[in-house]
Design an enzyme around this catalytic site. Structure first.
Site, PDB file in Angstrom:
ATOM      1  N   TYR A   1      18.237 -17.574 -26.621  1.00  0.00           N
ATOM      2  CA  TYR A   1      18.464 -16.800 -25.411  1.00  0.00           C
ATOM      3  C   TYR A   1      19.838 -17.215 -24.899  1.00  0.00           C
TER       4      TYR A   1
ATOM      5  N   SER B   1      24.887 -20.231 -13.064  1.00  0.00           N
ATOM      6  CA  SER B   1      24.149 -19.616 -11.954  1.00  0.00           C
ATOM      7  C   SER B   1      24.591 -18.180 -11.717  1.00  0.00           C
TER       8      SER B   1
ATOM      9  N   GLY C   1      19.530 -23.051 -26.108  1.00  0.00           N
ATOM     10  CA  GLY C   1      18.741 -23.904 -26.992  1.00  0.00           C
ATOM     11  C   GLY C   1      18.412 -23.178 -28.283  1.00  0.00           C
TER      12      GLY C   1
ATOM     13  N   ARG D   1      -1.790 -54.512 -14.787  1.00  0.00           N
ATOM     14  CA  ARG D   1      -0.807 -55.499 -14.364  1.00  0.00           C
ATOM     15  C   ARG D   1      -1.324 -56.301 -13.181  1.00  0.00           C
TER      16      ARG D   1
ATOM     17  N   GLN E   1       2.243 -50.345  -3.460  1.00  0.00           N
ATOM     18  CA  GLN E   1       2.093 -49.643  -4.735  1.00  0.00           C
ATOM     19  C   GLN E   1       1.299 -48.344  -4.504  1.00  0.00           C
TER      20      GLN E   1
ATOM     21  N   GLY F   1       9.819 -53.859 -14.850  1.00  0.00           N
ATOM     22  CA  GLY F   1      10.511 -54.171 -16.096  1.00  0.00           C
ATOM     23  C   GLY F   1      10.029 -53.366 -17.299  1.00  0.00           C
TER      24      GLY F   1
ATOM     25  N   THR G   1      17.490 -27.688 -13.620  1.00  0.00           N
ATOM     26  CA  THR G   1      18.755 -26.986 -13.809  1.00  0.00           C
ATOM     27  C   THR G   1      18.578 -25.635 -14.484  1.00  0.00           C
TER      28      THR G   1
ATOM     29  N   GLU H   1      16.870 -22.148 -15.931  1.00  0.00           N
ATOM     30  CA  GLU H   1      16.122 -21.106 -15.220  1.00  0.00           C
ATOM     31  C   GLU H   1      16.419 -21.119 -13.724  1.00  0.00           C
TER      32      GLU H   1
ATOM     33  N   ASP I   1      19.446 -23.179 -11.084  1.00  0.00           N
ATOM     34  CA  ASP I   1      19.716 -24.449 -10.407  1.00  0.00           C
ATOM     35  C   ASP I   1      18.844 -24.511  -9.151  1.00  0.00           C
TER      36      ASP I   1
HETATM   37  C1  LIG Z   1      17.282 -54.310 -18.209  1.00  0.00           C
HETATM   38  C2  LIG Z   1      16.570 -55.551 -17.785  1.00  0.00           C
HETATM   39  C3  LIG Z   1      17.184 -56.771 -17.961  1.00  0.00           C
HETATM   40  C4  LIG Z   1      16.538 -57.958 -17.624  1.00  0.00           C
HETATM   41  N1  LIG Z   1      17.157 -59.149 -17.857  1.00  0.00           N
HETATM   42  C5  LIG Z   1      16.477 -60.325 -17.631  1.00  0.00           C
HETATM   43  C6  LIG Z   1      17.055 -61.587 -17.963  1.00  0.00           C
HETATM   44  O1  LIG Z   1      18.191 -61.678 -18.422  1.00  0.00           O
HETATM   45  N2  LIG Z   1      16.314 -62.708 -17.766  1.00  0.00           N
HETATM   46  C7  LIG Z   1      15.048 -62.655 -17.246  1.00  0.00           C
HETATM   47  O2  LIG Z   1      14.427 -63.698 -17.099  1.00  0.00           O
HETATM   48  N3  LIG Z   1      14.468 -61.471 -16.920  1.00  0.00           N
HETATM   49  C8  LIG Z   1      15.147 -60.300 -17.101  1.00  0.00           C
HETATM   50  N4  LIG Z   1      14.565 -59.079 -16.786  1.00  0.00           N
HETATM   51  C9  LIG Z   1      13.206 -59.040 -16.225  1.00  0.00           C
HETATM   52  C10 LIG Z   1      13.201 -58.704 -14.736  1.00  0.00           C
HETATM   53  O3  LIG Z   1      13.743 -59.765 -14.014  1.00  0.00           O
HETATM   54  C11 LIG Z   1      11.757 -58.384 -14.282  1.00  0.00           C
HETATM   55  O4  LIG Z   1      11.367 -57.200 -14.932  1.00  0.00           O
HETATM   56  C12 LIG Z   1      11.711 -58.221 -12.785  1.00  0.00           C
HETATM   57  O5  LIG Z   1      11.772 -59.465 -12.180  1.00  0.00           O
HETATM   58  C13 LIG Z   1      10.464 -57.488 -12.283  1.00  0.00           C
HETATM   59  O6  LIG Z   1       9.322 -58.152 -12.645  1.00  0.00           O
HETATM   60  P1  LIG Z   1       8.135 -57.415 -13.384  1.00  0.00           P
HETATM   61  O7  LIG Z   1       8.679 -56.538 -14.420  1.00  0.00           O
HETATM   62  O8  LIG Z   1       7.167 -58.453 -13.749  1.00  0.00           O
HETATM   63  O9  LIG Z   1       7.482 -56.487 -12.248  1.00  0.00           O
HETATM   64  P2  LIG Z   1       6.035 -56.603 -11.618  1.00  0.00           P
HETATM   65  O10 LIG Z   1       6.017 -57.688 -10.636  1.00  0.00           O
HETATM   66  O11 LIG Z   1       4.998 -56.594 -12.669  1.00  0.00           O
HETATM   67  O12 LIG Z   1       5.981 -55.222 -10.820  1.00  0.00           O
HETATM   68  C14 LIG Z   1       5.078 -54.152 -11.122  1.00  0.00           C
HETATM   69  C15 LIG Z   1       4.794 -53.405  -9.825  1.00  0.00           C
HETATM   70  O13 LIG Z   1       4.038 -54.232  -8.960  1.00  0.00           O
HETATM   71  C16 LIG Z   1       4.616 -54.322  -7.674  1.00  0.00           C
HETATM   72  N5  LIG Z   1       4.401 -55.651  -7.127  1.00  0.00           N
HETATM   73  C17 LIG Z   1       4.503 -56.850  -7.753  1.00  0.00           C
HETATM   74  N6  LIG Z   1       4.215 -57.853  -6.913  1.00  0.00           N
HETATM   75  C18 LIG Z   1       3.907 -57.287  -5.720  1.00  0.00           C
HETATM   76  C19 LIG Z   1       3.531 -57.811  -4.442  1.00  0.00           C
HETATM   77  N7  LIG Z   1       3.401 -59.116  -4.221  1.00  0.00           N
HETATM   78  N8  LIG Z   1       3.315 -56.946  -3.457  1.00  0.00           N
HETATM   79  C20 LIG Z   1       3.456 -55.629  -3.660  1.00  0.00           C
HETATM   80  N9  LIG Z   1       3.786 -55.078  -4.827  1.00  0.00           N
HETATM   81  C21 LIG Z   1       4.017 -55.900  -5.856  1.00  0.00           C
HETATM   82  C22 LIG Z   1       6.093 -54.030  -7.914  1.00  0.00           C
HETATM   83  O14 LIG Z   1       6.692 -53.515  -6.757  1.00  0.00           O
HETATM   84  C23 LIG Z   1       6.058 -53.023  -9.057  1.00  0.00           C
HETATM   85  O15 LIG Z   1       5.914 -51.739  -8.535  1.00  0.00           O
HETATM   86  C24 LIG Z   1      15.224 -57.898 -17.097  1.00  0.00           C
HETATM   87  C25 LIG Z   1      14.605 -56.656 -16.892  1.00  0.00           C
HETATM   88  C26 LIG Z   1      15.263 -55.491 -17.239  1.00  0.00           C
HETATM   89  C27 LIG Z   1      14.577 -54.174 -17.024  1.00  0.00           C
HETATM   90  C1  LIG Z   2      18.854 -28.709 -21.227  1.00  0.00           C
HETATM   91  C2  LIG Z   2      19.375 -27.381 -20.893  1.00  0.00           C
HETATM   92  C3  LIG Z   2      18.941 -26.254 -21.599  1.00  0.00           C
HETATM   93  C4  LIG Z   2      19.461 -24.990 -21.339  1.00  0.00           C
HETATM   94  N1  LIG Z   2      19.032 -23.923 -22.093  1.00  0.00           N
HETATM   95  C5  LIG Z   2      19.631 -22.704 -21.909  1.00  0.00           C
HETATM   96  C6  LIG Z   2      19.302 -21.578 -22.736  1.00  0.00           C
HETATM   97  O1  LIG Z   2      18.466 -21.690 -23.618  1.00  0.00           O
HETATM   98  N2  LIG Z   2      19.970 -20.414 -22.552  1.00  0.00           N
HETATM   99  C7  LIG Z   2      20.908 -20.275 -21.567  1.00  0.00           C
HETATM  100  O2  LIG Z   2      21.462 -19.213 -21.440  1.00  0.00           O
HETATM  101  N3  LIG Z   2      21.237 -21.314 -20.748  1.00  0.00           N
HETATM  102  C8  LIG Z   2      20.630 -22.526 -20.899  1.00  0.00           C
HETATM  103  N4  LIG Z   2      20.970 -23.577 -20.083  1.00  0.00           N
HETATM  104  C9  LIG Z   2      21.977 -23.408 -19.027  1.00  0.00           C
HETATM  105  C10 LIG Z   2      21.363 -23.374 -17.632  1.00  0.00           C
HETATM  106  O3  LIG Z   2      20.628 -22.208 -17.473  1.00  0.00           O
HETATM  107  C11 LIG Z   2      22.481 -23.502 -16.583  1.00  0.00           C
HETATM  108  O4  LIG Z   2      23.023 -24.779 -16.698  1.00  0.00           O
HETATM  109  C12 LIG Z   2      21.902 -23.290 -15.185  1.00  0.00           C
HETATM  110  O5  LIG Z   2      21.675 -21.942 -14.983  1.00  0.00           O
HETATM  111  C13 LIG Z   2      22.811 -23.806 -14.054  1.00  0.00           C
HETATM  112  O6  LIG Z   2      24.032 -23.194 -14.088  1.00  0.00           O
HETATM  113  P1  LIG Z   2      25.403 -24.019 -14.055  1.00  0.00           P
HETATM  114  O7  LIG Z   2      25.253 -25.158 -14.976  1.00  0.00           O
HETATM  115  O8  LIG Z   2      26.465 -23.047 -14.266  1.00  0.00           O
HETATM  116  O9  LIG Z   2      25.467 -24.597 -12.587  1.00  0.00           O
HETATM  117  P2  LIG Z   2      26.558 -24.256 -11.450  1.00  0.00           P
HETATM  118  O10 LIG Z   2      26.217 -22.965 -10.859  1.00  0.00           O
HETATM  119  O11 LIG Z   2      27.913 -24.469 -11.957  1.00  0.00           O
HETATM  120  O12 LIG Z   2      26.186 -25.389 -10.390  1.00  0.00           O
HETATM  121  C14 LIG Z   2      27.074 -26.453 -10.031  1.00  0.00           C
HETATM  122  C15 LIG Z   2      26.775 -26.857  -8.588  1.00  0.00           C
HETATM  123  O13 LIG Z   2      27.162 -25.791  -7.712  1.00  0.00           O
HETATM  124  C16 LIG Z   2      26.107 -25.433  -6.855  1.00  0.00           C
HETATM  125  N5  LIG Z   2      26.170 -23.979  -6.595  1.00  0.00           N
HETATM  126  C17 LIG Z   2      26.378 -22.994  -7.487  1.00  0.00           C
HETATM  127  N6  LIG Z   2      26.354 -21.800  -6.873  1.00  0.00           N
HETATM  128  C18 LIG Z   2      26.118 -22.026  -5.562  1.00  0.00           C
HETATM  129  C19 LIG Z   2      25.962 -21.186  -4.415  1.00  0.00           C
HETATM  130  N7  LIG Z   2      26.065 -19.884  -4.483  1.00  0.00           N
HETATM  131  N8  LIG Z   2      25.703 -21.784  -3.226  1.00  0.00           N
HETATM  132  C20 LIG Z   2      25.597 -23.122  -3.129  1.00  0.00           C
HETATM  133  N9  LIG Z   2      25.732 -23.957  -4.174  1.00  0.00           N
HETATM  134  C21 LIG Z   2      25.991 -23.418  -5.390  1.00  0.00           C
HETATM  135  C22 LIG Z   2      24.845 -25.835  -7.589  1.00  0.00           C
HETATM  136  O14 LIG Z   2      23.784 -26.107  -6.677  1.00  0.00           O
HETATM  137  C23 LIG Z   2      25.286 -27.092  -8.327  1.00  0.00           C
HETATM  138  O15 LIG Z   2      25.145 -28.207  -7.488  1.00  0.00           O
HETATM  139  C24 LIG Z   2      20.436 -24.837 -20.326  1.00  0.00           C
HETATM  140  C25 LIG Z   2      20.856 -25.959 -19.597  1.00  0.00           C
HETATM  141  C26 LIG Z   2      20.342 -27.215 -19.869  1.00  0.00           C
HETATM  142  C27 LIG Z   2      20.811 -28.409 -19.083  1.00  0.00           C
END
Ligand SMILES: Cc1cc2nc3c(=O)[nH]c(=O)nc-3n(C[C@H](O)[C@H](O)[C@H](O)COP(=O)(O)OP(=O)(O)OC[C@H]3O[C@@H](n4cnc5c(N)ncnc54)[C@H](O)[C@@H]3O)c2cc1C
Ligand SMILES: Cc1cc2nc3c(=O)[nH]c(=O)nc-3n(C[C@H](O)[C@H](O)[C@H](O)COP(=O)(O)OP(=O)(O)OC[C@H]3O[C@@H](n4cnc5c(N)ncnc54)[C@H](O)[C@@H]3O)c2cc1C
Lengths: 604, 604
Positions: free
Chosen positions: B75, B84, B117, B250, B270, B341, B362, B364, B366
């Site tokens: 399409y 748009s 697409g 968890r 949570q 994490g 986006t 169909e 924006d």
């Molecule tokens: C890209 C990335 C890089 C990282 N790098 C490191 C690193 O270098 N070294 C390292 O040691 N770790 C690293 N981490 C781990 C990271 O520090 C932990 O993921 C982070 O501390 C969150 O802990 P968790 O995943 O156990 O979350 P959880 O505590 O399991 O959280 C799960 C959910 O429970 C909720 N929750 C947990 N406790 C409570 C509470 N008391 N009250 C209310 N809600 C709660 C949270 O809000 C969350 O929605 C990394 C993680 C990522 C994603």
């Molecule tokens: C994964 C993916 C699959 C897709 N598949 C298809 C497909 O199969 N066939 C196809 O034909 N197209 C496809 N598209 C394209 C898609 O339909 C367009 O990206 C979409 O219609 C938005 O248009 P644009 O990117 O030109 O946005 P733009 O119109 O350029 O928007 C840019 C910014 O301007 C703002 N804006 C634009 N006009 C106005 C206005 N009048 N008033 C206020 N704000 C405005 C918007 O809100 C937005 O923040 C695909 C796009 C994606 C990402």
């Protein structure tokens, strides 16, 4: 990909040595390389941890090696089963007085270290957090320096299992980092590899608390989190720079008399979403600068054994880490959506920016958990009101709590909202009233803990209100200082007002519900906000150009400085490997039989 | 990867033929394969477009071929410069009466088709939208069926350039789809490949409007968008299923007497984030069902030449497409963050779910642009109030506008918020008052267009308020029907109340500012919401199990039905290709020299 990252990291290090860069310059250089690598954890976490928690003589052994990159380290705290709850970590370090060693062990599946960056493949050593078992007693969690891989051939040492934990969110993104898993099977390390600044284990196997206060630990956290806030400002300014420039290039609808169409930046809806993000990037930069100052201040006080400001500084950095990272992640994604279709292409630079940034909401403290800490601190502050205890730092305004609970904003016309005093009072009143109201609700509950558990989520909103007050007030303070450059201060004044009134509109419900402002005043604020957007619009591009990013660093076809978007987007398509052949690989096997209706006879 | 997708698509098609599936069954099967492929556009867009806009005799030629997959279509509407603004498309189709052909051409860089697409590699044909130039006159944009690739060897036909547009957001994700670029260099196609249902070009080169009304076009849009709303409910229910199950597995903090720690689902914070998302998934399912009914209704009316409900149905589906896709994308990402994490690992299933889903905001239309259409429709409705024009469908309540502008909610205690009438009135009053207020503000402006442009963003909030009213009211209507299953209705009642009161709390500012509710009532609503969360909590798992997804379909280690998260997460790590070797590729080149300080001598 991972190999390429190794190459870049090694190259960066080579430049650092060659040019004899200082610690700070080296950190700048890594910043501009702008790709995650194991070295980031080495510098960002491992070294600060040793600095903060190691003993003087120990520091003298490890730091020079680490600085010279003669060992590569990771920070191994999180386990499969525990992240936020550090005290729940299960890895054990059992002291064996016979051999003067600790025995590191992973007794359960969930005790496997899981996530540490750089652990999977690169690190030779790690700061490993484990539960100290000394003489049959559990002395809680502490850091240990453990060698993981051999210096000879980089193979894991006996008893150690180590690997990468696998694919993460995104395409390149965080996958240049070898986040790892680690298990110990009774691995022995010398006693003195325990980080012993805060507590020690003697040769005889006695556990001794040192006279260095535990709070020191918070010093490291303040440090690490303030760098995260600074990064939030960088990431958001990159995103808004791309979206703003593209919004000026992109035209859609509204062509009159066959003239060019309207630049989408001229649509109010676009401004309404974009401008608050631009000003937020500025606001975070200023609050980041202030946090840097706060860290220095805290450090100096710590050295003078003054711990009085530490709890406030700790709550404040925890809260700002949470607020700035959450909103920045959302801002990047919003910027991507503001570029609509083309924002979804990797060549826009925004997808990868988001994916690399977003874990900042999780690491160094889950953002919700951090807000709960802030809330606890606020409840404590409220409970001490009137007790004569000195209110420091960002809670100082609570000293005027009587006033803040009663005051009525004197805003009468839209322009009154331009006065910093009016803004500040509204934000202070909202934050103070929310704190006091929730403290009161908690006190109605059977126990404080129960109340806290029950009202958890209201309390989170209170914490956010407090943090927003901090950002607003630091922006206002910044403007009280002399600001060089003609007209710059006036521009910043507009940004500051947009930031405050945007928040006020967004959280209108809270301002109204607490009675901090009236319905009429809320509506005046919205009117004024519209005027401010119109004032900011002509300077939008200048505001993002001021961040001074090179095209190379931005890495976005949409965000090009010269605005030549389409002629550069088009040839980019041809770099896609799928285009190496005109007819796709798989045509003969799958497409053709389908078209020719010969599928029945084909083995798929 | 792309080849693998081709394999799966071909395999699916083979099953479809073998099992002689009906159109609906086949669509179910593709749904469960759950990987984007060029075939989705073929079925989802191409065929509906031909059905909607082709002439009867034309349909008879193309549809059977398309159904049998003897040609593969895309399409092709969007161009590099226009998405748009469809009326701004630049591709031209110039009629040549001599040869009875259209000449398809891409006169500018920005006229290159970009995004369709399936276009990049797979399609043999496309419905290409182009500007008709007939006899020197521009007759606007229309669809054409154009063959793009040869049936012999799948190479592009003469004059056609076609390729894939390159990497998109995410890792696998949307990159299984060959979104493409397409340019024409004076390509000739027979006249009758123009889709001629709405207007025709005769053999003599005369442009004739047919008597089929243009509105028919909206019928197709209503169809496509209602499927998007249905998908929103699927995507959000998958995400909440994963996050809810993991939140019960968890445990973190709060262990007492060495017992197990607290399940994170028991933390109010949570719940506060998770439960609204769970109920929203339900709400969207019901509004999706209703939209399906609406589409049938509209279609039947169209066949009877009754266009009276079309504008309302069109505005309503546009608005709901925007509301449901925006909130669903946010919900998936929120669910990922609630897994903290481990949610960042691809094996959680959430990263890819997000990345594949988010472009629904986006394509169909924006989402912002769609809301503006809703707003225009609402302004028009308000301007016609009192004119005697019949109010249909979701705007029917505006018939009681006098009442809605004055009424005061009679909620006096928290439980009063459980009454559907109280909820409905509050939502109706808020929506009506916002519409009327903004219509009034616009009328104060020099011209309506100027007012609309100036107040754009307030108008967007009004549109959202209207769409939320629709979802709430359809949920309430659903509950008036008989619902099988013991106790199911009571549970759904709780969900419905949570949905409404959650929105009310979130948009408190608007409810207060319009005076739809009082401060006291807002606070009672929050109290009641807390009670409802507590009621929902014990059934949280049952609520997501009810979506009935298999583990295979969910594709998430965290969301496993049996809760065996850790024992399955751990071995997953070893599937990472980096772990094929213990010592990483690149060690000898980059890591070792760095450690051994021999970098100076190494060439990187
Ligand atoms: C890209 C990335 C890089 C990282 N790098 C490191 C690193 O270098 N070294 C390292 O040691 N770790 C690293 N981490 C781990 C990271 O520090 C932990 O993921 C982070 O501390 C969150 O802990 P968790 O995943 O156990 O979350 P959880 O505590 O399991 O959280 C799960 C959910 O429970 C909720 N929750 C947990 N406790 C409570 C509470 N008391 N009250 C209310 N809600 C709660 C949270 O809000 C969350 O929605 C990394 C993680 C990522 C994603
Ligand atoms: C994964 C993916 C699959 C897709 N598949 C298809 C497909 O199969 N066939 C196809 O034909 N197209 C496809 N598209 C394209 C898609 O339909 C367009 O990206 C979409 O219609 C938005 O248009 P644009 O990117 O030109 O946005 P733009 O119109 O350029 O928007 C840019 C910014 O301007 C703002 N804006 C634009 N006009 C106005 C206005 N009048 N008033 C206020 N704000 C405005 C918007 O809100 C937005 O923040 C695909 C796009 C994606 C990402």
């Amino acid at each position: 990909m991972y190999k390429n990252t190794l190459r870049k990291a090694a190259h960066t290090w080579k430049r650092i040595i060659k040019l004899r860069l200082s610690e700070q310059e080296a950190s700048m250089l890594r910043f501009y390389v702008d790709e995650l690598a194991f070295t980031d954890l080495h510098w960002g976490m491992f070294i600060p941890a040793i600095k903060g928690q190691g003993m003087e003589q120990r520091q003298q052994k490890w730091l020079p090696l680490a600085y010279k990159m003669q060992l590569i380290r990771c920070y191994a705290q999180t386990e499969l089963g525990h992240g936020s709850n550090v005290q729940g970590l299960e890895t054990t370090a059992t002291f064996d007085p016979k051999s003067d060693e600790f025995i590191m062990n992973s007794p359960t599946l969930t005790s496997s270290k899981w996530w540490p960056g750089g652990l999977g493949k690169a690190s030779t050593h790690g700061v490993v957090y484990a539960r100290r078992l000394v003489d049959g007693k559990d002395h809680g969690v502490n850091g240990f320096i453990v060698q993981l891989q051999s210096f000879d051939d980089h193979s894991p040492l006996p008893g150690i299992t180590v690997a990468d934990i696998g694919m993460k969110f995104g395409n390149g993104a965080y996958n240049t980092m070898d986040n790892g898993v680690l298990r110990f099977d009774h691995v022995r390390i010398p006693r003195d590899q325990m980080l012993m600044r805060v507590s020690q284990v003697t040769r005889e196997g006695k556990y001794v608390q040192s006279d260095v206060p535990r709070q020191l630990f918070y010093g490291t956290m303040v440090y690490v989190r303030q760098t995260i806030v600074a990064n939030a400002s960088c990431a958001s300014s990159r995103a808004v720079c791309i979206a703003t420039r593209y919004s000026a290039v992109r035209r859609q609808f509204g062509s009159q008399d066959d003239g060019p169409e309207t630049q989408v930046i001229d649509y109010k809806t676009q401004q309404n979403k974009l401008f608050p993000l631009v000003v937020t990037a500025y606001a975070y930069r200023f609050v980041g600068e202030w946090l840097k100052w706060l860290y220095t201040d805290v450090t100096q006080r710590l050295q003078a054994n003054d711990f009085s400001t530490l709890p406030e500084a700790h709550a404040c950095t925890a809260g700002l880490k949470s607020l700035t990272t959450s909103t920045t992640a959302d801002a990047i994604e919003e910027c991507r959506k503001l570029c609509s279709g083309h924002g979804y292409l990797c060549s826009s630079g925004l997808p990868e920016l988001f994916v690399v940034y977003v874990p900042a909401c999780t690491y160094e403290g889950d953002n919700v958990v951090l807000l709960l800490q802030v809330a606890r601190f606020l409840m404590k502050t409220v409970s001490q009101l009137g007790s004569g205890k000195q209110l420091v730092g960002t809670t100082a305004c609570m000293g005027r709590v009587e006033h803040l609970l009663q005051c009525c904003s004197d805003v009468q016309q839209a322009e009154d909202w331009l006065k910093p005093t009016a803004i500040l009072e509204a934000f202070e009143a909202r934050a103070a009233r929310m704190s006091v109201a929730y403290a009161r609700n908690i006190s109605k509950m059977p126990s404080q803990e129960e109340g806290f558990a029950e009202l958890f989520s209201d309390v989170v909103e209170t914490a956010v209100a407090h943090c927003q007050l901090i950002v607003v007030s630091k922006f206002i303070e910044k403007l009280k200082q002399g600001i060089p450059g003609k007209g710059v201060k006036e521009q910043l004044q507009i940004l500051c007002n947009i930031y405050a009134l945007f928040l006020l509109h967004k959280h209108q419900g809270e301002f109204l519900a607490t009675g901090a402002i009236t319905l009429k005043q809320a509506s005046l604020a919205s009117d004024q906000l519209r005027v401010l957007y119109a004032q900011a619009c002509p300077n939008a591009i200048a505001l993002v150009d001021a961040f001074n990013y090179t095209d190379h660093y931005l890495g976005s076809v949409l965000g090009r400085y010269d605005g030549n978007v389409y002629p550069n987007l088009y040839p980019k398509a041809w770099e896609e490997p799928l285009n190496d052949t005109v007819v796709p690989d798989g045509y003969h096997e799958y497409i053709r039989p389908m078209l020719k209706q010969q599928l029945r006879t084909v083995r798929l």
